[in-house]
Scaffold this motif. Structure first.
Motif, mmCIF file in Angstrom:
data_model
loop_
_atom_site.group_PDB
_atom_site.id
_atom_site.type_symbol
_atom_site.label_atom_id
_atom_site.label_comp_id
_atom_site.label_asym_id
_atom_site.label_seq_id
_atom_site.Cartn_x
_atom_site.Cartn_y
_atom_site.Cartn_z
ATOM 1 N N ASP A 254 -3.128 1.331 3.551
ATOM 2 C CA ASP A 254 -2.491 0.749 2.369
ATOM 3 C C ASP A 254 -1.807 -0.560 2.763
ATOM 4 O O ASP A 254 -0.891 -0.544 3.601
ATOM 5 C CB ASP A 254 -1.464 1.733 1.803
ATOM 6 N N PRO A 255 -2.218 -1.705 2.202
ATOM 7 C CA PRO A 255 -1.573 -2.974 2.563
ATOM 8 C C PRO A 255 -0.083 -3.011 2.252
ATOM 9 O O PRO A 255 0.651 -3.804 2.825
ATOM 10 C CB PRO A 255 -2.348 -4.015 1.740
ATOM 11 N N ALA A 256 0.372 -2.151 1.350
ATOM 12 C CA ALA A 256 1.798 -2.105 1.035
ATOM 13 C C ALA A 256 2.623 -1.701 2.249
ATOM 14 O O ALA A 256 3.777 -2.121 2.391
ATOM 15 C CB ALA A 256 2.048 -1.126 -0.117
ATOM 16 N N LEU A 257 2.036 -0.915 3.149
ATOM 17 C CA LEU A 257 2.769 -0.503 4.340
ATOM 18 C C LEU A 257 2.938 -1.658 5.322
ATOM 19 O O LEU A 257 3.920 -1.712 6.062
ATOM 20 C CB LEU A 257 2.053 0.674 5.015
ATOM 21 N N ALA A 258 1.986 -2.592 5.331
ATOM 22 C CA ALA A 258 2.148 -3.798 6.156
ATOM 23 C C ALA A 258 3.304 -4.637 5.622
ATOM 24 O O ALA A 258 4.067 -5.237 6.390
ATOM 25 C CB ALA A 258 0.855 -4.608 6.160
ATOM 26 N N LYS A 326 14.650 3.961 2.227
ATOM 27 C CA LYS A 326 14.708 4.529 0.879
ATOM 28 C C LYS A 326 14.959 3.458 -0.184
ATOM 29 O O LYS A 326 14.403 3.506 -1.277
ATOM 30 C CB LYS A 326 15.808 5.596 0.815
ATOM 31 N N GLU A 327 15.788 2.469 0.152
ATOM 32 C CA GLU A 327 16.104 1.407 -0.809
ATOM 33 C C GLU A 327 14.956 0.422 -0.985
ATOM 34 O O GLU A 327 14.953 -0.369 -1.940
ATOM 35 C CB GLU A 327 17.358 0.660 -0.363
ATOM 36 N N SER A 328 13.977 0.464 -0.104
ATOM 37 C CA SER A 328 12.859 -0.477 -0.178
ATOM 38 C C SER A 328 11.987 -0.271 -1.407
ATOM 39 O O SER A 328 11.213 -1.165 -1.772
ATOM 40 C CB SER A 328 11.991 -0.359 1.081
ATOM 41 N N THR A 329 12.094 0.877 -2.041
ATOM 42 C CA THR A 329 11.288 1.115 -3.238
ATOM 43 C C THR A 329 11.621 0.130 -4.350
ATOM 44 O O THR A 329 10.797 -0.130 -5.224
ATOM 45 C CB THR A 329 11.493 2.547 -3.766
ATOM 46 N N GLY A 330 12.813 -0.435 -4.301
ATOM 47 C CA GLY A 330 13.218 -1.381 -5.338
ATOM 48 C C GLY A 330 12.973 -2.833 -4.972
ATOM 49 O O GLY A 330 13.478 -3.745 -5.651
ATOM 50 N N LEU A 331 12.210 -3.088 -3.943
ATOM 51 C CA LEU A 331 11.959 -4.467 -3.496
ATOM 52 C C LEU A 331 11.175 -5.247 -4.548
ATOM 53 O O LEU A 331 10.145 -4.791 -5.042
ATOM 54 C CB LEU A 331 11.175 -4.442 -2.178
ATOM 55 N N LYS A 332 11.680 -6.432 -4.876
ATOM 56 C CA LYS A 332 10.995 -7.265 -5.874
ATOM 57 C C LYS A 332 11.489 -8.701 -5.750
ATOM 58 O O LYS A 332 12.356 -9.030 -4.927
ATOM 59 C CB LYS A 332 11.265 -6.731 -7.278
ATOM 60 N N GLY A 333 10.933 -9.575 -6.564
ATOM 61 C CA GLY A 333 11.365 -10.968 -6.597
ATOM 62 C C GLY A 333 11.141 -11.693 -5.281
ATOM 63 O O GLY A 333 10.134 -11.498 -4.598
ATOM 64 N N ASP A 334 12.106 -12.537 -4.913
ATOM 65 C CA ASP A 334 11.978 -13.349 -3.702
ATOM 66 C C ASP A 334 11.915 -12.498 -2.436
ATOM 67 O O ASP A 334 11.253 -12.870 -1.459
ATOM 68 C CB ASP A 334 13.151 -14.325 -3.598
ATOM 69 N N ALA A 335 12.620 -11.354 -2.436
ATOM 70 C CA ALA A 335 12.593 -10.479 -1.257
ATOM 71 C C ALA A 335 11.183 -9.949 -1.016
ATOM 72 O O ALA A 335 10.715 -9.879 0.129
ATOM 73 C CB ALA A 335 13.569 -9.322 -1.440
ATOM 74 N N LEU A 336 10.475 -9.593 -2.091
ATOM 75 C CA LEU A 336 9.100 -9.121 -1.958
ATOM 76 C C LEU A 336 8.186 -10.258 -1.529
ATOM 77 O O LEU A 336 7.315 -10.079 -0.666
ATOM 78 C CB LEU A 336 8.621 -8.517 -3.273
ATOM 79 N N LYS A 337 8.374 -11.444 -2.108
ATOM 80 C CA LYS A 337 7.554 -12.606 -1.727
ATOM 81 C C LYS A 337 7.716 -12.926 -0.246
ATOM 82 O O LYS A 337 6.747 -13.249 0.444
ATOM 83 C CB LYS A 337 7.954 -13.818 -2.571
ATOM 84 N N ASP A 381 -1.893 -9.896 -0.780
ATOM 85 C CA ASP A 381 -1.473 -10.686 -1.944
ATOM 86 C C ASP A 381 -1.531 -9.884 -3.236
ATOM 87 O O ASP A 381 -0.758 -10.128 -4.162
ATOM 88 C CB ASP A 381 -2.363 -11.928 -2.082
ATOM 89 N N ASN A 382 -2.456 -8.942 -3.297
ATOM 90 C CA ASN A 382 -2.664 -8.178 -4.531
ATOM 91 C C ASN A 382 -1.617 -7.091 -4.759
ATOM 92 O O ASN A 382 -1.625 -6.430 -5.792
ATOM 93 C CB ASN A 382 -4.057 -7.547 -4.522
ATOM 94 N N VAL A 383 -0.715 -6.899 -3.804
ATOM 95 C CA VAL A 383 0.324 -5.878 -3.953
ATOM 96 C C VAL A 383 1.500 -6.470 -4.723
ATOM 97 O O VAL A 383 2.199 -7.353 -4.234
ATOM 98 C CB VAL A 383 0.802 -5.372 -2.571
ATOM 99 N N SER A 389 6.341 -0.394 -4.881
ATOM 100 C CA SER A 389 7.306 0.684 -5.122
ATOM 101 C C SER A 389 6.609 2.038 -5.154
ATOM 102 O O SER A 389 7.112 3.024 -4.592
ATOM 103 C CB SER A 389 8.028 0.438 -6.448
ATOM 104 N N LYS A 390 5.447 2.080 -5.772
ATOM 105 C CA LYS A 390 4.704 3.338 -5.875
ATOM 106 C C LYS A 390 4.259 3.815 -4.498
ATOM 107 O O LYS A 390 4.375 5.004 -4.168
ATOM 108 C CB LYS A 390 3.488 3.140 -6.786
ATOM 109 N N SER A 391 3.768 2.899 -3.664
ATOM 110 C CA SER A 391 3.285 3.269 -2.336
ATOM 111 C C SER A 391 4.423 3.759 -1.442
ATOM 112 O O SER A 391 4.294 4.763 -0.735
ATOM 113 C CB SER A 391 2.593 2.073 -1.673
ATOM 114 N N VAL A 392 5.551 3.041 -1.462
ATOM 115 C CA VAL A 392 6.690 3.419 -0.626
ATOM 116 C C VAL A 392 7.271 4.753 -1.084
ATOM 117 O O VAL A 392 7.617 5.615 -0.273
ATOM 118 C CB VAL A 392 7.767 2.321 -0.635
ATOM 119 N N ALA A 393 7.370 4.926 -2.397
ATOM 120 C CA ALA A 393 7.898 6.185 -2.926
ATOM 121 C C ALA A 393 6.999 7.356 -2.537
ATOM 122 O O ALA A 393 7.482 8.435 -2.174
ATOM 123 C CB ALA A 393 8.018 6.096 -4.446
#
Length: 419
Positions: A254-258, A326-337, A381-383, A389-393
């Protein structure tokens, strides 16, 4: 710029060719040296008895019908080449590095091990077993290596859970090694990877060298991986206090884990700076945290290796790591980029060296999947935030894999760090 570089790399990388059952892939960027790796499905997950794969690895470059072990060493040195063998849970890799133009000799040398190894008893007793024992002892005395070995055993039990190292209590006979090699060294289990060599030229050499190899896929028998998880503790002294916190998942990588690994990594982009990882500022002095991402053909083990000089520091760092995970499930915005950019750079920069190229290819060449860096970058890029969030959860809902090595009376249990 990264996209242009990836595109150039993708164009220079040959399509994987299935040559009468043997997959061949090569990239030639004009470098003055060449490397060729014979990749065989003879990793520890396929061994019929514990320690057989490790023992077979140490038989590499011993006597064959064409040359003795001493002859192999002498002839390789006359060409200025370097020979090496390595073992993973899925593959045995035989690699030769040499000057461009000497590929005919080295492909013949490596193929002779697959085709006509003698497996002589005196070499088994005098050369192979002592090295097997020394490597096993060294691994058991390295807390990081020991922790990852135990983590795989807890996570997957059999198959991928099989150790890379023969235990002191395993009794591997010469006949065990011969039987395993006879099943593993068939065309359906072999792929040949090259750098600094034209794909067509490598294909011709491989076709000639393996002309008499058996056709089949007999040795590649392993049950589909299942993730279990669990906890273990090992008393140890003389090394850093060590805790491994991990989770596993089955199926394709899963690329989300990278991206998660890049997000949690405390490694700063600027030397001597603290970095922006959510754990960088919170881990105690004297402790280190290293993300571990180990993808396989049908499963992945992800985790964080925490080490330090004191059990108290490791316990505190383990709590920080668990909370951040555990808090990584909410990663979004600039932090995710930022995490996506770091993951893409890590994937692209790994291909600067031969080890990275072979590592990227090894998980894809047998599956006939797109091996280009362009495809890897596109998958990252497609994540988006929802998919991440779904993958981490999903992975953190599974039973954790927890390993503690060191002063076990002071090191934490899994529930004491928030798992």
């Amino acid at each position: 710029m990264l996209a242009r570089r990836a595109s150039a790399f993708a164009r220079s990388f040959a399509t994987v060719v299935d040559n009468a059952g043997v997959k061949v892939a090569a990239v030639d960027n004009g470098q003055p040296t060449t490397a060729v790796t014979f990749l065989v499905k003879a990793g520890s997950r396929y061994e019929p008895k514990p320690g057989v794969a490790h023992t077979l690895k140490n038989f590499a470059f011993k006597s064959t019908a064409k040359r003795s072990a001493l002859g192999t060493v002498r002839e390789s040195e006359l060409y200025g080449g370097i020979l090496s063998a390595s073992l993973s849970r899925e593959y045995l890799a035989l690699t030769s590095e040499f000057l461009r133009g000497d590929e005919s000799f080295f492909v013949d040398l490596m193929s002779s091990f697959l085709m006509s190894s003698k497996f002589q008893r005196h070499e088994f007793q005098e050369y192979v077993l002592p090295v097997v024992e020394a490597e096993s002892i060294s691994a058991s005395q390295n807390p990081a290596t020991h922790a990852l070995e135990l983590a795989h055993s807890l996570a997957f039990r059999s198959g991928l859970g099989s150790s890379l190292f023969a235990s002191p209590h395993s009794h591997v006979s010469l006949d065990d090694v011969k039987e395993f090699a006879a099943r593993a060294f068939s065309k359906g289990n072999i792929a040949v990877l090259g750098t600094g060599i034209d794909s067509a030229a490598l294909t011709q050499l491989v076709e000639k060298a393996l002309a008499g190899a058996s056709v089949g896929n007999v040795a590649a028998e392993s049950k589909p991986s299942t993730y279990f998880g669990g906890e273990t503790r090992v008393e140890s002294h003389g090394g850093p206090e060590t805790v491994f916190i991990g989770f596993g998942a089955t199926g394709p990588a899963d690329p989300a884990l990278a991206i998660l690994s890049a997000h949690l990594s405390p490694q700063p982009s600027v030397k001597w700076s603290q970095g922006l990882s959510p754990i960088s500022a919170a881990i105690p002095q004297g402790t280190s945290v290293q993300p571990v991402l180990m993808p396989y053909s049908d499963a992945t083990l992800f985790g964080l290796l925490v080490q330090g000089s004191s059990a108290e520091g490791v316990k505190e760092a383990a709590k920080v790591v668990t909370s951040a995970l555990k808090e990584s499930t909410g990663l979004k915005g600039d932090a995710l980029k930022m995490a996506v950019a770091k993951a893409k750079f890590a994937a692209a920069s790994s291909l600067d060296g031969r080890d990275g190229i072979f590592g990227a290819l090894s998980t894809k060449v047998f599956a006939n999947s797109d091996a280009s860096i362009e495809a890897t970058l596109a998958s990252i890029d497609n994540v988006d935030a929802t998919a991440f969030s779904k993958s981490v959860a999903a992975i953190t809902k599974a039973k954790p894999t927890f390993v503690a090595i060191g002063s076990v009376q002071a090191l934490p249990f899994a529930d004491e760090v928030g798992l």
